[in-house]
Design a protein around this motif. Structure first.
Motif, short mmCIF file in Angstrom:
data_model
loop_
_atom_site.label_atom_id
_atom_site.label_comp_id
_atom_site.label_asym_id
_atom_site.label_seq_id
_atom_site.Cartn_x
_atom_site.Cartn_y
_atom_site.Cartn_z
N GLU A 87 -5.90 0.64 -2.14
CA GLU A 87 -4.60 1.00 -2.71
C GLU A 87 -4.28 2.47 -2.45
O GLU A 87 -4.02 3.25 -3.35
CB GLU A 87 -4.53 0.67 -4.20
N ASN A 128 -1.78 3.96 -1.39
CA ASN A 128 -0.46 4.48 -1.77
C ASN A 128 -0.37 4.85 -3.25
O ASN A 128 0.68 5.28 -3.71
CB ASN A 128 0.64 3.50 -1.40
N LYS A 174 -6.96 -8.70 0.59
CA LYS A 174 -6.95 -7.45 1.37
C LYS A 174 -8.28 -6.72 1.24
O LYS A 174 -8.94 -6.41 2.23
CB LYS A 174 -5.82 -6.54 0.90
N HIS A 233 4.48 -0.48 12.60
CA HIS A 233 4.48 0.53 11.54
C HIS A 233 4.79 1.93 12.07
O HIS A 233 4.94 2.87 11.28
CB HIS A 233 3.13 0.55 10.81
N SER A 252 -1.12 -7.88 7.91
CA SER A 252 -1.03 -8.55 6.63
C SER A 252 -1.83 -9.85 6.73
O SER A 252 -2.19 -10.28 7.83
CB SER A 252 0.43 -8.84 6.26
N GLU A 268 -1.80 -4.43 4.55
CA GLU A 268 -0.71 -4.38 3.57
C GLU A 268 -0.26 -5.80 3.24
O GLU A 268 0.12 -6.56 4.13
CB GLU A 268 0.46 -3.57 4.13
N ASP A 269 -0.33 -6.15 1.97
CA ASP A 269 0.12 -7.47 1.55
C ASP A 269 0.19 -7.52 0.03
O ASP A 269 -0.16 -6.57 -0.65
CB ASP A 269 -0.81 -8.57 2.09
N ARG A 304 -1.51 -2.01 11.59
CA ARG A 304 -1.18 -2.47 10.24
C ARG A 304 -1.07 -3.99 10.30
O ARG A 304 -0.33 -4.53 11.13
CB ARG A 304 0.13 -1.88 9.74
N THR A 355 -6.05 -0.25 2.17
CA THR A 355 -5.16 -1.32 1.70
C THR A 355 -4.02 -0.70 0.91
O THR A 355 -4.15 0.38 0.33
CB THR A 355 -5.90 -2.33 0.79
N GLN A 356 -2.89 -1.39 0.93
CA GLN A 356 -1.81 -0.98 0.05
C GLN A 356 -0.94 -2.18 -0.30
O GLN A 356 -0.92 -3.18 0.42
CB GLN A 356 -0.97 0.16 0.64
N ASN A 357 -0.25 -2.04 -1.41
CA ASN A 357 0.54 -3.10 -2.00
C ASN A 357 2.01 -2.86 -1.73
O ASN A 357 2.52 -1.79 -2.07
CB ASN A 357 0.29 -3.09 -3.52
N PRO A 358 2.75 -3.80 -1.12
CA PRO A 358 4.17 -3.56 -0.87
C PRO A 358 5.06 -3.77 -2.10
O PRO A 358 6.27 -3.56 -2.03
CB PRO A 358 4.50 -4.58 0.22
#
Length: 321
Positions: free
Chosen positions: A111, A113, A53, A285, A175, A46-47, A173, A150-153
């Motif tokens: 991604e 999320n 990522k 997390h 970054s 996550e970043d 988790r 991966t996911q974007n905050p």
């Protein structure tokens, strides 16, 4: 037959060095990610956008000569697009199961999320049980099965935050963070040369990776160290500002990842430094902060750091050596 400690470390460093040639300036992050995978855990990266990522996940997958699939998660992605579905083929009276991308060794969920909760949950069984159940039939996925998501905050519009039950399925988790100036110059040079992770050589076969994974359980985790792990996770449940602490599953995962880290260092004994090194990526997390703590910008990482400082380390005479 398990590997000896020196051979395990050699393979680990070869794999890490290969990934390092593409993901510049982040050796500790790369090694933490590989420790997670060797513990047969799933990894959530996550970043912010553009911080490698997806490149890290692709570089790890490319470095191992194993099955690899990528899913680009989008709001219109369906569960059957992940796990597979029954299809009718011309000339056949019975449907056949068409495997989804989860039937692989290394799965990149990019991604995650951005997909709907229903599609996200399609990964839940395969991540936890390493099998898919469709139409009343259970189908195992290949072993090893490792999911890197991966996911974007940021950019929350049109996204669906992962529920706690699914977050808990990820062993770690992590970054990546911004690179140092000299490393960023190398990143620019790679971009100008049109270099991609797919150009990395394979440095391990699937059989060699499997040998490493099967060797990790041979690393000793002493009873005193197990008690130390439980003391850390129990402290998260009563810490100030924490609404929900770490479950026993988190305790098990912390032990497994510490065990894998010891193996990566060429040791057959896990020590407290291994536990402390992986505690934040394994536990942060899994914690839910109280609203009052969030208002004060308190973070789970800070809570865990304080717990690691407060809880005494078991001395060697208790048996961890």
């Amino acid at each position: 037959m398990s590997l000896d400690a020196e051979e395990f470390q050699t393979r680990f460093e070869t794999l890490a060095a290969n990934v390092d040639t593409y993901v510049r300036g982040k050796p500790d992050t790369v090694r933490t990610a590989l420790v997670c995978l060797l513990a047969e855990g799933h990894l959530l990266i996550e970043d912010y956008p553009g911080l490698a990522k997806t490149s890290l996940a692709r570089a790890i997958a490319q470095s191992v000569e194993a099955g690899f699939q990528r899913i680009q998660f989008t709001p219109d992605l369906l569960p059957a697009d992940v796990t597979g579905t029954q299809v009718y083929r011309p000339g056949q009276t019975e449907p056949q199961f068409r495997q989804g991308p989860v039937f692989t060794n290394i799965l990149l969920g990019d991604e995650i999320n951005r997909a709907s909760p229903k599609t996200q949950s399609a990964l839940l069984e395969v991540m936890a049980e390493r099998q898919v159940t469709t139409d009343g039939m259970t189908r195992p996925v290949p072993r090893p099965f490792l999911c890197i998501a991966t996911q974007n905050p940021v950019e929350h519009q049109g996204t669906y935050p992962l529920p706690e039950a699914q977050l808990d399925r990820f062993a770690m988790r992590i970054s990546i963070g911004y690179p140092e100036p000299a490393d960023e110059v190398e990143v620019v040079e790679q971009g100008l040369a049109r270099r991609t992770p797919e150009q990395l050589p394979h440095v391990l076969t699937l059989a060699q990776l499997t040998e490493m994974i099967e060797t990790v359980p041979d690393v000793h985790v002493a009873p005193a160290l197990q008690q130390y792990i439980v003391a850390i996770t129990r402290a998260t449940r009563t810490a100030t500002g924490v609404r929900l602490g770490v479950s026993p599953r988190g305790s098990v995962t912390l032990a497994l990842c510490a065990q894998a880290r010891a193996a990566s260092r060429g040791r057959r004994l896990t020590d407290p430094d291994d536990v402390k090194a992986v505690a934040i990526p394994v536990l942060a997390h899994r914690m839910i902060m109280a609203s009052s703590a969030l208002a004060d910008r308190a973070r789970p990482e800070d809570v865990i750091a304080k717990i690691l400082t407060d809880i005494p380390i078991p001395p060697p005479r208790n048996g961890w050596t």
